[in-house]
Scaffold this motif. Sequence first.
Motif, short mmCIF file in Angstrom:
data_model
loop_
_atom_site.label_atom_id
_atom_site.label_comp_id
_atom_site.label_asym_id
_atom_site.label_seq_id
_atom_site.Cartn_x
_atom_site.Cartn_y
_atom_site.Cartn_z
N LEU A 35 18.29 45.46 53.56
CA LEU A 35 18.69 44.21 52.88
C LEU A 35 19.13 43.02 53.77
O LEU A 35 18.76 41.92 53.37
N HIS A 36 19.90 43.08 54.86
CA HIS A 36 20.00 42.16 55.53
C HIS A 36 18.84 41.32 56.06
O HIS A 36 18.65 40.04 55.90
N ASP A 37 17.84 41.87 56.70
CA ASP A 37 16.59 41.36 56.95
C ASP A 37 15.79 40.69 55.76
O ASP A 37 15.36 39.76 55.65
N ASP A 38 15.77 41.35 54.59
CA ASP A 38 15.26 40.64 53.36
C ASP A 38 15.93 39.66 53.00
O ASP A 38 15.21 38.41 52.87
N LEU A 39 17.25 39.30 53.03
CA LEU A 39 18.04 38.27 52.64
C LEU A 39 17.76 37.06 53.74
O LEU A 39 17.70 36.07 53.36
N ALA A 40 17.86 37.47 54.96
CA ALA A 40 17.37 36.65 56.02
C ALA A 40 15.98 35.94 55.86
O ALA A 40 15.93 35.04 55.90
N ARG A 41 15.06 36.61 55.35
CA ARG A 41 13.80 36.23 55.22
C ARG A 41 13.70 35.34 54.23
O ARG A 41 12.98 34.25 54.27
N ARG A 42 14.47 35.19 53.18
CA ARG A 42 14.59 34.58 51.94
C ARG A 42 15.19 33.18 52.47
O ARG A 42 14.66 32.31 51.87
N LEU A 43 16.25 33.41 53.01
CA LEU A 43 16.76 32.03 53.57
C LEU A 43 15.91 31.20 54.49
O LEU A 43 15.99 29.94 54.11
N GLU A 44 15.40 31.91 55.41
CA GLU A 44 14.50 31.07 56.32
C GLU A 44 13.32 30.43 55.65
O GLU A 44 12.65 29.29 55.85
N SER A 45 12.85 31.22 54.51
CA SER A 45 11.69 30.58 53.72
C SER A 45 11.97 29.85 52.59
O SER A 45 10.99 29.12 52.38
#
Length: 52
Positions: A35-45
């Motif tokens: 979940l952390h990785d998914d949220l980080a990807r969303r923020l970065e994109s």
Amino acid sequence: MAMDEADARREDLLSALEVIEEQPLAERAAAYANLHDDLARRLESGPRDPAA
């Protein structure tokens, strides 16, 4: 983002957290990491503030 969309995303996140919390500890840790990785990807994109 419209308020309805924000509410829907919030509800999706809360649902995901509820599912994670029902899992055994080892699986829960891995699920939180995913979940952390998914949220980080969303923020970065997301859109960038050119003034920042």
